[in-house]
Design an enzyme around this catalytic site. Structure first.
Site, PDB file in Angstrom:
ATOM      1  N   VAL A  88      80.745 -83.135 -45.250  1.00  0.00           N
ATOM      2  CA  VAL A  88      80.230 -83.150 -43.913  1.00  0.00           C
ATOM      3  C   VAL A  88      79.612 -84.137 -43.612  1.00  0.00           C
ATOM      4  O   VAL A  88      79.365 -83.656 -42.691  1.00  0.00           O
ATOM      5  CB  VAL A  88      79.698 -81.377 -43.865  1.00  0.00           C
ATOM      6  CG1 VAL A  88      80.843 -80.400 -44.494  1.00  0.00           C
ATOM      7  CG2 VAL A  88      77.990 -81.069 -44.718  1.00  0.00           C
ATOM      8  N   HIS A 104      86.338 -81.215 -44.554  1.00  0.00           N
ATOM      9  CA  HIS A 104      85.618 -79.967 -44.662  1.00  0.00           C
ATOM     10  C   HIS A 104      84.309 -80.215 -43.167  1.00  0.00           C
ATOM     11  O   HIS A 104      83.687 -79.147 -43.029  1.00  0.00           O
ATOM     12  CB  HIS A 104      84.726 -79.838 -45.374  1.00  0.00           C
ATOM     13  CG  HIS A 104      85.374 -78.908 -47.070  1.00  0.00           C
ATOM     14  ND1 HIS A 104      85.119 -79.643 -48.774  1.00  0.00           N
ATOM     15  CD2 HIS A 104      86.709 -78.825 -46.980  1.00  0.00           C
ATOM     16  CE1 HIS A 104      86.061 -79.377 -49.273  1.00  0.00           C
ATOM     17  NE2 HIS A 104      86.770 -78.326 -48.476  1.00  0.00           N
ATOM     18  N   GLY A 175      82.830 -88.668 -58.138  1.00  0.00           N
ATOM     19  CA  GLY A 175      81.632 -87.009 -57.448  1.00  0.00           C
ATOM     20  C   GLY A 175      82.350 -85.952 -57.363  1.00  0.00           C
ATOM     21  O   GLY A 175      81.570 -85.526 -56.318  1.00  0.00           O
TER      22      GLY A 175
END
Length: 232
Positions: A88, A104, A175
């Site tokens: 985010v 998101h 990641g």
């Protein structure tokens, strides 16, 4: 121009000192995600949630892109680069990436709590006005809420992300443990002949197949290795 699609998760921003709530411990900055990252938590205590994101936004504005973010942005000189991120934060944009899809949501934005994806009521906050006053309202009269996809809510940007993956010449995952859906399912949309790279130092990665080449390094070092391969 070849198209590289990057799918980035929490590990992308670790080197910048910024956490994301998709961690394994169920906590985000020491708060249970049920309190601060669900619709029920918002309904129960909008003041707590508003203040939590105000504090998180200040941390975001203090954070800087790491070398991995910058290297991805620099690849735009030679490739059509699209970043699909589960994060985010806006560190990809800060580094200079021009095509970023946020699955998101975006911490730097707030929206209507009645109609979160109505662009009319989405506001971007700058460093000088990062704090949303408790009780502040959107243009439709509802409380301003964080422009975040809470747990249990649909992910409206998944369709644009799928289209980008279907059209990729290379897919690079950085990641992420590949166990958060629907994001983890994006790998299945890459054409069968498209190479897939996973950059993550962990051995504990789910859904990895023979097709995925695993570079066991952190974001910055892993992207460096990927670029060395591209240049060779």
């Amino acid at each position: 121009m070849k198209k590289i699609v990057f799918l980035t998760g929490a590990g992308m921003s670790v080197e910048s000192g910024f956490k994301t709530f998709r961690g394994n411990d169920g906590l985000w900055e020491n708060f249970p995600v049920e309190q601060v990252a669900t619709h029920e938590g918002w309904e129960r205590d909008p003041e707590l949630v508003t203040n939590f994101y105000n504090g998180l936004r200040k941390k975001l504005y203090a954070a800087q892109p790491n070398e991995g973010h910058k290297l991805i942005a620099q690849l735009e000189k030679e490739y059509n680069v699209v970043v699909v991120t589960q994060n985010v934060d806006n560190l990809h944009e800060k580094a200079g990436s021009s095509k970023v899809i946020h699955l998101h949501g975006e911490l730097a934005k707030v929206c209507s709590s009645r109609d979160p994806y109505n662009e009319k009521y989405v506001q971007e906050l700058g460093e000088d006005n990062a704090e949303v006053p408790v009780g502040a309202k959107a243009g439709d009269g509802s409380l301003l809420r964080p422009f975040i996809v809470f747990f249990g809510e649909s992910v409206p940007m998944i369709e644009p992300a799928i289209k980008e993956c279907m059209d990729a010449d290379m897919l690079v995952v950085i990641g992420t443990s590949l166990n958060v859906y629907p994001a983890a399912g994006l790998l299945h949309y890459a054409p069968a002949d498209v190479p897939i790279y996973l950059i993550d130092p962990s051995d504990d990665v789910k859904n990895i197949t023979d097709r995925v080449k695993h570079i066991k390094k952190g974001a910055s070092e892993g992207v460096k290795e990927l670029i060395a391969m591209l240049n060779s």
